[in-house]
Enzyme design. Structure first.
Site, PDB file in Angstrom:
ATOM      1  N   THR A 139      -0.193  -5.484   8.881  1.00  0.00           N
ATOM      2  CA  THR A 139       0.106  -5.000  10.229  1.00  0.00           C
ATOM      3  C   THR A 139      -0.623  -5.814  11.292  1.00  0.00           C
ATOM      4  O   THR A 139      -1.780  -6.198  11.120  1.00  0.00           O
ATOM      5  CB  THR A 139      -0.293  -3.517  10.344  1.00  0.00           C
ATOM      6  OG1 THR A 139       0.464  -2.769   9.392  1.00  0.00           O
ATOM      7  CG2 THR A 139      -0.027  -2.975  11.728  1.00  0.00           C
ATOM      8  N   GLY A 178      -7.591  -1.168   6.213  1.00  0.00           N
ATOM      9  CA  GLY A 178      -8.823  -0.502   5.797  1.00  0.00           C
ATOM     10  C   GLY A 178      -9.738  -1.461   5.069  1.00  0.00           C
ATOM     11  O   GLY A 178      -9.289  -2.296   4.283  1.00  0.00           O
ATOM     12  N   GLU A 421       2.228   2.214   6.062  1.00  0.00           N
ATOM     13  CA  GLU A 421       3.159   1.779   5.002  1.00  0.00           C
ATOM     14  C   GLU A 421       4.611   2.038   5.404  1.00  0.00           C
ATOM     15  O   GLU A 421       5.461   2.282   4.552  1.00  0.00           O
ATOM     16  CB  GLU A 421       2.836   2.470   3.670  1.00  0.00           C
ATOM     17  CG  GLU A 421       1.468   2.137   3.126  1.00  0.00           C
ATOM     18  CD  GLU A 421       1.192   0.649   3.077  1.00  0.00           C
ATOM     19  OE1 GLU A 421       2.085  -0.095   2.640  1.00  0.00           O
ATOM     20  OE2 GLU A 421       0.098   0.239   3.489  1.00  0.00           O
TER      21      GLU A 421
END
Length: 659
Positions: A139, A178, A421
């Site tokens: 992303t 993350g 996702e």
């Protein structure tokens, strides 16, 4: 033990242990899960302060500490099965996300699925031993779900046999992964591949981002934490900007697509193979939806069994709030949904592993269906579960708003699944694209298989005058309800396909036609996914031999199916599957099912088998001693460390002297 909760368990009509074994898969899996759970809960290294009383930095620090200890203990205990590792990790972090999530769940998985044998030899062992700590950087600030438009580039330089990576714009900065902010020293970066002057689309590259010795960012790398979020306080979601970062040719994942030393490009057998990790995570998220909803249902139903409030009849003792029909109507359909999603999660996991096996043998024929099913069910289950968690919180009244209930943490930890996702609406549209394609193939005479085989039966969908329509649905028969959901899905796929065709006939572009039909397309995907869930729930019943367990699950399955019809009654009426009088009958049948479930409600949530340490809820305690525990929890608040807070002396007391 609270006497109300004891009485609830005594009234159950089935053996909870048998149902727990079904939910786990086998009795052996239940036994092993409890062994792992016990290892963690009884380990002093994993005892921790309540995170609700910690700062974000403290929560991140504690999570890294536990993750580091977890890795060592997994080696010490010899736990190597992926399912067992996943469960051990979930126990250690009590359901919270943690800094190594993407390393364990996506970095290693992507290596296994997309690295060549030589690359596995180079990278996997160091990654397994945490010399390499990785994340998955897809992303960007400007693009998330629409990954084809990602802007980060990887340009091949044949003279040095290196790729040069760049984030050329502000919107191309990687954002959200993350573990990227402070934890990882490598990232699998999704970038547009350029070689010999031509763009070949997105490919995955292993990019070192921090020094293996000092952990300092490498030259050309700007990396850090993106700041506080709605939840995920333990995780260092990060940003990454790459400026002329060079990596060896061998750092492009080349199990399928390859770049030769001279820069020539060998394309993969399927353009969807790069998305394998995403499909895996989406399939996993279906199981996470079941867990979020089963935990929330457990908390709300146990609390409703011990909470007494108001009067049903003047002068009589206050009843348990679980005796109110309105409370049952809030919670029991969600309980049924938690069971449905648990079985769908099992199916998705089995299907992913089965189709991955076929892919490894060179058979890619089922990949499109897996991709479409994972996308649609990811959206369908997360939307439903996300709303359901909030219903459970409000069903607990004011106490549900306290962090001690555990429900706020479940909500803020789970709610990002609706957007990460793959944003859910876009996921539904991806599924719709596959459904429309299958519908057209069926109309051309091709025989479809799998979850879309119902599109082979167009003759059932012809409209008839209302007066001549037979009653299609027997509301007491699960097989009849499955058939109704199938016919609804088929009709809504047909409606979407015809809407699209109608827009195209108005001589507008394919893109505009798609956009102008998007409402029908999303509804078609929703109906398809709803049918799949109902069908899988019904199919699961055929595997259950215990009569008492079968009976209670059949009641839940009927409630799930009928409640879904009431929420979408317009579709069933419009298609002619139901009559208006039948809707009233369904309402009465649902009321009867609520009454049937009521004696087993606590036993049904007990069967999820969440120990108190894993549930982490004062309201959902197994012993039902809610109020005593709530008072003790409140006294541990940092504000109560002193009788008089320092702000009194700093501000309030001086103010009084001036007034």
């Amino acid at each position: 033990m609270n006497p109300d909760i004891c009485r609830e368990r005594e009234n159950a009509t089935f053996n909870t242990e048998i149902l727990t074994n079904i939910l786990d898969g086998t009795a052996e899996k239940t036994k092993r899960r409890r062994e792992i759970e016990s290892l963690v809960i009884n380990d002093p290294d994993f005892q921790h302060d309540d995170p609700n009383f910690m700062s974000r930095s403290e929560r991140y620090d504690a999570a890294v500490k536990k993750s580091s200890q977890m890795i060592m203990k997994l080696r010490d205990y010899g736990i190597s099965d992926p399912e067992e590792i996943y469960f051990y990790k979930r126990c250690v972090h009590r359901g919270f996300s943690e800094p190594l999530d993407l390393h364990l769940g996506m970095f290693l998985t992507t290596l296994l699925n997309q690295a060549s044998p030589t690359q596995l030899d180079t990278f996997f062992t160091p990654a397994w031993n945490l010399e390499i700590v990785g994340t998955y950087a897809q992303t960007e600030l400007g693009h998330g779900t629409h990954i084809r438009k990602l802007e980060t580039t990887a340009t091949y330089d044949p003279s040095t046999q290196e790729f040069v990576l760049n984030c050329p714009t502000v919107s191309s900065i990687k954002w959200w992964p993350g573990g990227l902010g402070k934890t990882s020293n490598h990232a699998i970066v999704l970038a547009q591949l350029y070689t010999l002057g031509k763009c070949h689309g997105l490919h995955a590259f292993i990019v070192p981002i921090r020094c293996m010795k000092t952990h300092q960012p490498l030259p050309g790398v700007t990396v850090g934490d993106i700041g506080p979020k709605f939840g995920f306080d333990e995780v260092d979601n990060g940003y990454l900007k790459l400026e002329n970062v060079r990596i060896p040719r061998e750092n492009m994942l080349m199990k399928y697509a390859q770049v030769e030393p001279d820069g020539s490009y060998l394309k993969p057998p399927s353009d969807k193979l790069t998305y394998g990790t995403m499909v895996f995570i989406r399939a996993m998220i279906v199981g996470e939806s079941a867990r979020a909803l089963s935990k929330s249902s457990t908390i709300a139903i146990r609390y409703s069994a011990v909470r007494h409030q108001s009067e049903l009849r003047p002068g009589e003792p206050e009843p348990q709030i679980l005796d109110y029909q309105a409370q049952q109507y809030k919670l029991f359909p969600l309980l049924a949904t938690a069971y449905a999603f648990t079985f769908v999660g099992q199916y998705m996991s089995d299907t992913y592993h089965r189709i991955t096996g076929h892919i490894n043998q060179g058979d890619f024929s089922q990949l499109p269906e897996l991709h479409a099913l994972a996308a649609g069910l990811k959206a369908f289950t997360t939307w439903t579960a996300n709303a359901g968690v909030e219903v459970c919180r409000m069903a607990c009244g004011g106490h549900g708003y306290s962090c001690c209930s555990g429900l706020p943490d479940i909500y803020v930890t789970f709610t990002p699944t609706c957007t990460y996702e793959g944003e859910n609406t876009v996921m539904m549209l991806q599924t719709a694209r596959y459904l429309v394609k299958c519908y057209r193939q069926a109309r051309e005479g091709q025989q479809l298989s799998g979850t879309v085989s119902y599109l082979n039966e167009p003759q059932r969908l012809q409209p008839q005058p209302v007066s001549s329509r037979p009653t299609v649905v027997n509301i007491n028969d699960l097989a009849s309800l499955v058939e109704a959901y199938k016919l609804r899905a088929a009709k809504l796929v047909e409606v979407a396909a015809k809407s699209l065709q109608g827009e195209l006939q108005r001589s507008i572009s394919q893109e505009d036609a798609w956009n102008n039909s998007s409402i029908e397309l999303v509804r078609a995907s929703d109906a398809h996914c709803h049918y799949v869930v109902v069908e899988l729930f019904a199919a699961k019943l055929s595997e259950i031999s215990d009569t008492a367990v079968h009976s209670v699950l059949n009641t839940l399955a009927l409630l799930y199916a009928l409640h879904g019809i009431t929420l979408n009654s317009g579709d069933f009426l419009q298609i002619g599957l139901l009559s208006v009088p039948q809707l009233s009958q369904i309402t009465q049948r649902i009321k009867a099912l609520l009454a049937e479930i009521r004696p087993n409600a606590v036993a049904l949530v007990d069967s999820f088998d969440y120990c108190d340490e894993m549930l982490n809820s004062v309201l959902g305690r197994y012993d039902g001693n809610v109020y005593e525990s709530m008072f003790e929890w409140a006294k541990r608040s940092p504000l109560n460390r002193t009788e008089v807070h320092e702000s009194y002396y700093k501000y309030m007391k001086p103010l009084r002297s001036k007034l």
